[in-house]
Design an enzyme around this catalytic site. Structure first.
Site, short mmCIF file in Angstrom:
data_model
loop_
_atom_site.label_atom_id
_atom_site.label_comp_id
_atom_site.label_asym_id
_atom_site.label_seq_id
_atom_site.Cartn_x
_atom_site.Cartn_y
_atom_site.Cartn_z
N PRO A 10 0.78 -1.23 0.00
CA PRO A 10 0.00 0.00 0.00
C PRO A 10 0.82 1.29 0.00
O PRO A 10 1.88 1.35 0.63
CB PRO A 10 -0.82 -0.10 1.29
CG PRO A 10 -0.15 -1.13 2.12
CD PRO A 10 0.51 -2.08 1.16
N ASN A 11 0.31 2.25 -0.74
CA ASN A 11 0.85 3.61 -0.86
C ASN A 11 2.07 3.68 -1.79
O ASN A 11 2.51 4.78 -2.13
CB ASN A 11 1.21 4.21 0.50
CG ASN A 11 -0.02 4.42 1.37
OD1 ASN A 11 -0.93 5.12 0.97
ND2 ASN A 11 -0.07 3.79 2.53
N ARG A 18 5.07 10.83 -3.15
CA ARG A 18 4.89 10.56 -1.72
C ARG A 18 6.19 10.82 -0.96
O ARG A 18 7.20 10.14 -1.21
CB ARG A 18 4.48 9.09 -1.54
CG ARG A 18 4.36 8.65 -0.10
CD ARG A 18 4.27 7.13 0.00
NE ARG A 18 4.14 6.72 1.38
CZ ARG A 18 4.38 5.48 1.81
NH1 ARG A 18 4.76 4.54 0.97
NH2 ARG A 18 4.23 5.20 3.08
N TYR A 23 11.34 8.74 0.50
CA TYR A 23 11.30 7.65 -0.48
C TYR A 23 11.96 8.00 -1.82
O TYR A 23 11.97 7.16 -2.73
CB TYR A 23 9.84 7.22 -0.73
CG TYR A 23 9.19 6.70 0.55
CD1 TYR A 23 9.63 5.51 1.14
CD2 TYR A 23 8.15 7.39 1.17
CE1 TYR A 23 9.06 5.03 2.31
CE2 TYR A 23 7.57 6.91 2.34
CZ TYR A 23 8.03 5.74 2.91
OH TYR A 23 7.46 5.26 4.06
N ASN A 72 8.14 -5.57 -1.25
CA ASN A 72 8.08 -4.44 -0.32
C ASN A 72 6.67 -4.42 0.27
O ASN A 72 5.73 -3.95 -0.38
CB ASN A 72 8.38 -3.11 -1.02
CG ASN A 72 8.48 -1.97 -0.02
OD1 ASN A 72 7.99 -2.09 1.10
ND2 ASN A 72 9.10 -0.87 -0.41
N ALA A 75 3.36 -0.75 4.67
CA ALA A 75 2.87 -0.74 6.06
C ALA A 75 2.42 -2.12 6.54
O ALA A 75 2.42 -2.39 7.74
CB ALA A 75 1.73 0.27 6.20
N HIS A 78 4.38 -4.24 9.19
CA HIS A 78 4.41 -4.04 10.64
C HIS A 78 3.29 -4.74 11.39
O HIS A 78 3.34 -4.82 12.61
CB HIS A 78 4.40 -2.53 10.93
CG HIS A 78 5.40 -1.78 10.10
ND1 HIS A 78 6.75 -2.05 10.15
CD2 HIS A 78 5.26 -0.80 9.16
CE1 HIS A 78 7.39 -1.27 9.30
NE2 HIS A 78 6.51 -0.50 8.68
N ASP A 85 1.78 -15.16 6.80
CA ASP A 85 1.46 -16.56 6.54
C ASP A 85 1.56 -16.87 5.04
O ASP A 85 1.95 -17.98 4.66
CB ASP A 85 0.07 -16.91 7.07
CG ASP A 85 0.05 -17.00 8.60
OD1 ASP A 85 1.13 -16.98 9.22
OD2 ASP A 85 -1.06 -17.08 9.17
N GLU A 99 12.60 -9.49 1.37
CA GLU A 99 11.84 -8.32 1.86
C GLU A 99 12.70 -7.09 1.63
O GLU A 99 13.87 -7.07 2.02
CB GLU A 99 11.56 -8.50 3.36
CG GLU A 99 10.88 -7.31 4.01
CD GLU A 99 10.74 -7.47 5.54
OE1 GLU A 99 10.92 -8.60 6.06
OE2 GLU A 99 10.51 -6.45 6.21
N HIS A 101 12.93 -2.64 1.69
CA HIS A 101 12.38 -1.35 2.07
C HIS A 101 13.25 -0.27 1.46
O HIS A 101 14.48 -0.39 1.44
CB HIS A 101 12.33 -1.19 3.59
CG HIS A 101 11.46 -2.23 4.22
ND1 HIS A 101 10.08 -2.14 4.23
CD2 HIS A 101 11.77 -3.39 4.84
CE1 HIS A 101 9.59 -3.21 4.83
NE2 HIS A 101 10.58 -3.99 5.20
N SER A 103 13.26 2.97 2.57
CA SER A 103 13.84 3.66 3.73
C SER A 103 14.41 2.61 4.69
O SER A 103 14.27 1.41 4.46
CB SER A 103 12.76 4.48 4.44
OG SER A 103 11.79 3.61 5.03
N ARG A 108 13.40 5.01 11.89
CA ARG A 108 12.19 5.84 11.84
C ARG A 108 11.32 5.60 13.10
O ARG A 108 11.84 5.21 14.13
CB ARG A 108 11.44 5.55 10.54
CG ARG A 108 12.32 5.84 9.31
CD ARG A 108 11.61 5.55 8.02
NE ARG A 108 10.40 6.37 7.89
CZ ARG A 108 9.43 6.10 7.01
NH1 ARG A 108 9.54 5.06 6.21
NH2 ARG A 108 8.36 6.88 6.94
N ARG A 112 7.59 1.20 13.20
CA ARG A 112 8.23 0.63 12.01
C ARG A 112 9.40 -0.30 12.35
O ARG A 112 9.99 -0.91 11.47
CB ARG A 112 8.73 1.74 11.08
CG ARG A 112 7.64 2.63 10.53
CD ARG A 112 8.19 3.63 9.53
NE ARG A 112 7.32 4.78 9.41
CZ ARG A 112 6.25 4.84 8.60
NH1 ARG A 112 5.95 3.82 7.82
NH2 ARG A 112 5.50 5.92 8.56
#
Ligand code: DQA
Length: 144
Positions: A10-11, A18, A23, A72, A75, A78, A85, A99, A101, A103, A108, A112
């Site tokens: 998301p985002n 953004r 980012y 990625n 959110a 977290h 799963d 995985e 990221h 940032s 942060r 996070r």
């Protein structure tokens, strides 16, 4: 390996506008081009969704087709046990999943600092901007 899925939560469809201080200014289109230029004969498929079930369905696709994943989770990182799963199904099937990221979440806000994904991912790369994805691609292709 002929294909890698690069899945974004998301985002991340808002990359480019953004919080560029956090980012950077690259867009998902830029990311696709950057990864295409670095992937040689391997097809890189960049996708993004704001929907948890859709992201999970792409992970099931990765399991069913044995396609390595750069994820990625944004959110969802977290707090999403459902996503965790789904990730576990990928890696327990022997399919690598990194995985990433953009940032460094550990530098942060405190919420996070926890990833519910990392323990079931093959590995984690964070904090290098767009290069986080490139580093993940390099790792997946070197171990291919
Ligand atoms: C992110 C970090 C997450 O904490 C955040 O929710 C994101 C992006 C990153 O790439 O740095 O959306 O995953």
């Amino acid at each position: 390996m002929s294909r890698i899925l690069v899945l974004n939560g998301p985002n991340l469809g808002r990359l480019g506008t953004r919080e560029p201080d956090v980012y950077g200014s690259f867009t998902l289109e830029d990311l696709q081009k950057t990864l295409d230029a670095a992937s040689g004969p391997i097809e890189v498929v960049v996708r993004q969704t704001d929907s948890e079930p859709e992201l999970m369905s792409w992970l099931f696709e990765a399991v069913d087709t044995s396609t390595p994943v750069i994820l990625n989770p944004a959110a969802f990182t977290h707090y999403s046990y459902a996503l965790r799963d789904a990730v576990a199904q990928v890696t327990k099937a022997g399919v690598p999943l990194i995985e990433v990221h953009i940032s460094n979440p550990h530098a942060r806000e405190e919420f996070r600092h926890t990833s519910v994904i990392s323990a079931v991912a093959t590995g984690v790369i964070a904090g290098f901007g767009q290069d986080s994805y490139l580093l993940a691609l390099a790792q997946l292709t070197r171990s291919a």
